[in-house]
Design an enzyme around this catalytic site. Structure first.
Site, mmCIF file in Angstrom:
data_model
loop_
_atom_site.group_PDB
_atom_site.id
_atom_site.type_symbol
_atom_site.label_atom_id
_atom_site.label_comp_id
_atom_site.label_asym_id
_atom_site.label_seq_id
_atom_site.Cartn_x
_atom_site.Cartn_y
_atom_site.Cartn_z
ATOM 1 N NE ARG A 51 -4.362 -1.095 0.009
ATOM 2 C CZ ARG A 51 -4.519 -2.116 -0.876
ATOM 3 N NH1 ARG A 51 -3.657 -2.349 -1.671
ATOM 4 N NH2 ARG A 51 -5.704 -2.652 -0.864
ATOM 5 C CD GLU A 85 -2.754 3.565 -5.468
ATOM 6 O OE1 GLU A 85 -3.621 2.781 -6.040
ATOM 7 O OE2 GLU A 85 -1.956 2.764 -4.873
ATOM 8 C CG HIS A 100 -2.964 -0.461 -6.796
ATOM 9 N ND1 HIS A 100 -3.569 0.166 -5.809
ATOM 10 C CD2 HIS A 100 -3.274 -2.045 -6.286
ATOM 11 C CE1 HIS A 100 -3.797 -0.890 -4.608
ATOM 12 N NE2 HIS A 100 -3.600 -2.090 -5.142
HETATM 13 N N1 LIG Z 1 -1.007 -4.413 -5.348
HETATM 14 C C1 LIG Z 1 -1.787 -5.140 -5.088
HETATM 15 O O1 LIG Z 1 -2.488 -4.978 -6.016
HETATM 16 C C2 LIG Z 1 -2.192 -5.794 -4.032
HETATM 17 C C3 LIG Z 1 -2.986 -6.943 -3.973
HETATM 18 C C4 LIG Z 1 -3.162 -7.519 -2.874
HETATM 19 C C5 LIG Z 1 -2.695 -7.063 -1.717
HETATM 20 N N2 LIG Z 1 -2.110 -6.214 -1.795
HETATM 21 C C6 LIG Z 1 -1.626 -5.699 -0.224
HETATM 22 O O2 LIG Z 1 -0.371 -6.476 -0.021
HETATM 23 C C7 LIG Z 1 -0.561 -6.330 1.560
HETATM 24 C C8 LIG Z 1 -0.391 -8.096 1.848
HETATM 25 O O3 LIG Z 1 -1.217 -8.719 1.511
HETATM 26 P P1 LIG Z 1 -1.332 -10.190 2.244
HETATM 27 O O4 LIG Z 1 -2.496 -10.919 1.439
HETATM 28 O O5 LIG Z 1 -0.316 -11.131 2.070
HETATM 29 O O6 LIG Z 1 -1.932 -9.955 3.628
HETATM 30 P P2 LIG Z 1 -1.926 -11.070 5.025
HETATM 31 O O7 LIG Z 1 -2.943 -10.401 6.026
HETATM 32 O O8 LIG Z 1 -2.021 -12.300 4.378
HETATM 33 O O9 LIG Z 1 -0.491 -10.861 5.266
HETATM 34 C C9 LIG Z 1 0.031 -9.612 6.074
HETATM 35 C C10 LIG Z 1 0.974 -9.848 7.129
HETATM 36 O O10 LIG Z 1 1.588 -8.749 7.461
HETATM 37 C C11 LIG Z 1 2.009 -9.045 9.012
HETATM 38 N N3 LIG Z 1 2.040 -7.586 9.598
HETATM 39 C C12 LIG Z 1 1.131 -7.022 9.972
HETATM 40 N N4 LIG Z 1 1.470 -5.858 10.620
HETATM 41 C C13 LIG Z 1 2.654 -5.847 10.398
HETATM 42 C C14 LIG Z 1 3.856 -5.052 11.080
HETATM 43 N N5 LIG Z 1 3.813 -3.941 11.926
HETATM 44 N N6 LIG Z 1 5.333 -5.526 10.811
HETATM 45 C C15 LIG Z 1 5.282 -6.666 10.282
HETATM 46 N N7 LIG Z 1 4.719 -7.593 9.797
HETATM 47 C C16 LIG Z 1 3.192 -7.001 9.927
HETATM 48 C C17 LIG Z 1 0.931 -10.109 9.512
HETATM 49 O O11 LIG Z 1 1.208 -10.619 10.467
HETATM 50 C C18 LIG Z 1 0.582 -10.875 8.144
HETATM 51 O O12 LIG Z 1 1.272 -11.853 8.336
HETATM 52 C C19 LIG Z 1 -1.754 -5.766 2.052
HETATM 53 O O13 LIG Z 1 -1.394 -4.473 2.175
HETATM 54 C C20 LIG Z 1 -2.731 -5.915 0.764
HETATM 55 O O14 LIG Z 1 -3.520 -4.664 0.854
HETATM 56 C C21 LIG Z 1 -1.586 -5.303 -2.665
#
Ligand SMILES: NC(=O)c1ccc[n+]([C@@H]2O[C@H](COP(=O)([O-])OP(=O)(O)OC[C@H]3O[C@@H](n4cnc5c(N)ncnc54)[C@H](O)[C@@H]3O)[C@@H](O)[C@H]2O)c1
Length: 318
Positions: A234, A263, A282
């Site tokens: 993000r 965005e 994105h």
């Molecule tokens: N670019 C895109 O199109 C796109 C697509 C999907 C997801 N995303 C983004 O990717 C990110 C991750 O997605 P995901 O599906 O793997 O999520 P997820 O919830 O499966 O994993 C997130 C991980 O981050 C960890 N976490 C939370 N706070 C933390 C911190 N302060 N320090 C370290 N680790 C921390 C959690 O323990 C968890 O394991 C999200 O922000 C999501 O919005 C972006």
């Protein structure tokens, strides 16, 4: 009959799933302005949601709304306090997009490491090999990647990094060491210290008050000169001004950004003219395969919710 608002169109496969089910009716809403959503949403008892914002002002008119099905996994565009108070369920496409994002990270790492198309430009402009030896390129082999956030995407990424024979360190205080080691990674506790050693840094945490500006100048300035930073999570997790500064001062080698603080990105953003940054709009999940999977999961989640068979991993715990 359940009435579903498709806020912003989605891939036809998900729409077809609703069409085939006699218990569901739907309407596609293309005008996502606050004004229009306030007007049209009240008659629906479910909606899908891409990037538009659902705030209290809009939802307070939606007295029938029982479920919001996000086309994706992030949900910073939904007023969570409001839905919690009003018992509205929030669903995500938990299994659909990890591979596409992980592949996008690999694409960015490779593209930046291999000079972001500069060789292609040289050949096309008749400079075959003229400047080629001055273009600096790097290998992934034997390099260290630090993955911040070891959820669905982080876990998908490590498998791909292992294929390139990279060393993988993981920073995620909420995932235990044993799980990380089973994936072949090494858990680290101190981000500030370890960031100094990595060759690649890839972010996969949600945007929260704790992760806002997680990567700022104070951390970037300690990174290796050949380090590459990728943000597909993000906008705002990396401070954009600080990143631009670090690149301009040759503190790090390059960066890849799929997500931005604002965005669409501002036309005057200095990021747009910085050649050391590889940009995408994105679009990490915009593969044909992922668009289909996400739309199917988005509408299937709504059907499963009303049929009381929703997979618990799709429900956001509030
Ligand atoms: N670019 C895109 O199109 C796109 C697509 C999907 C997801 N995303 C983004 O990717 C990110 C991750 O997605 P995901 O599906 O793997 O999520 P997820 O919830 O499966 O994993 C997130 C991980 O981050 C960890 N976490 C939370 N706070 C933390 C911190 N302060 N320090 C370290 N680790 C921390 C959690 O323990 C968890 O394991 C999200 O922000 C999501 O919005 C972006």
């Amino acid at each position: 009959m359940h009435n579903v608002a498709i806020i912003e169109n989605i891939h036809q496969d998900g729409i077809n799933l609703l069409k085939e089910n006699p218990d569901f009716d739907f309407e596609i809403i293309e005008d996502t302005s606050e004004e229009n959503l306030i007007k049209v949403l009240p008659k629906f008892d479910a909606c899908t949601l891409r990037v538009s914002k659902l705030n209290e002002k809009i939802m307070s008119n939606c007295k029938n709304l029982k479920v919001i099905s996000r086309h994706g996994v992030g949900y910073d565009n939904v007023d969570l306090n409001y839905i919690k108070k009003n018992n509205i369920t929030l669903l995500i496409t938990a299994t659909a997009n990890a591979v596409a994002v992980a592949e996008h990270v690999i694409y960015m790492m490779l593209s930046i490491s291999k000079g972001n198309n500069q060789f292609d430009q040289e050949v096309r402009t008749g400079n075959f090999k003229k400047n080629a030896s001055s273009i600096k390129t790097l290998e992934l082999f034997n390099k260290e990647i630090l993955i911040v956030g070891f959820g669905r995407i982080g876990q998908s990424l490590i498998k791909r990094c292992k294929g390139f024979e990279m060393k993988v360190k993981i920073y995620d205080p909420f995932i235990n060491k044993k799980i990380i080691e089973e994936f072949g990674g090494q858990k680290i506790e101190n981000l500030e210290e370890e960031i100094k050693n990595c060759d690649y840094l890839s972010l996969h945490v949600p945007l929260t008050k704790d992760t806002k500006n997680l990567i700022d100048y104070s951390k970037l300035k300690n990174m290796k000169r050949e380090a590459i930073v990728i943000n597909t999570a993000r906008g705002g997790i990396i401070n954009e001004d600080d990143l631009n500064k670090a690149l301009n001062e040759n503190i790090i080698f390059g960066a890849g950004l799929d997500v931005f603080e604002k965005e669409p990105i501002d036309k005057n953003s200095p990021l747009l003219s910085n050649k050391k940054i590889l940009l995408s709009p994105h679009s990490a999940t915009f593969t044909n395969e992922c668009k289909s999977r996400m739309s199917l999961e988005t509408t299937k989640n709504i059907i499963d919710f009303f049929e009381n068979k929703i997979d618990k991993s799709m429900i956001v715990k509030l």
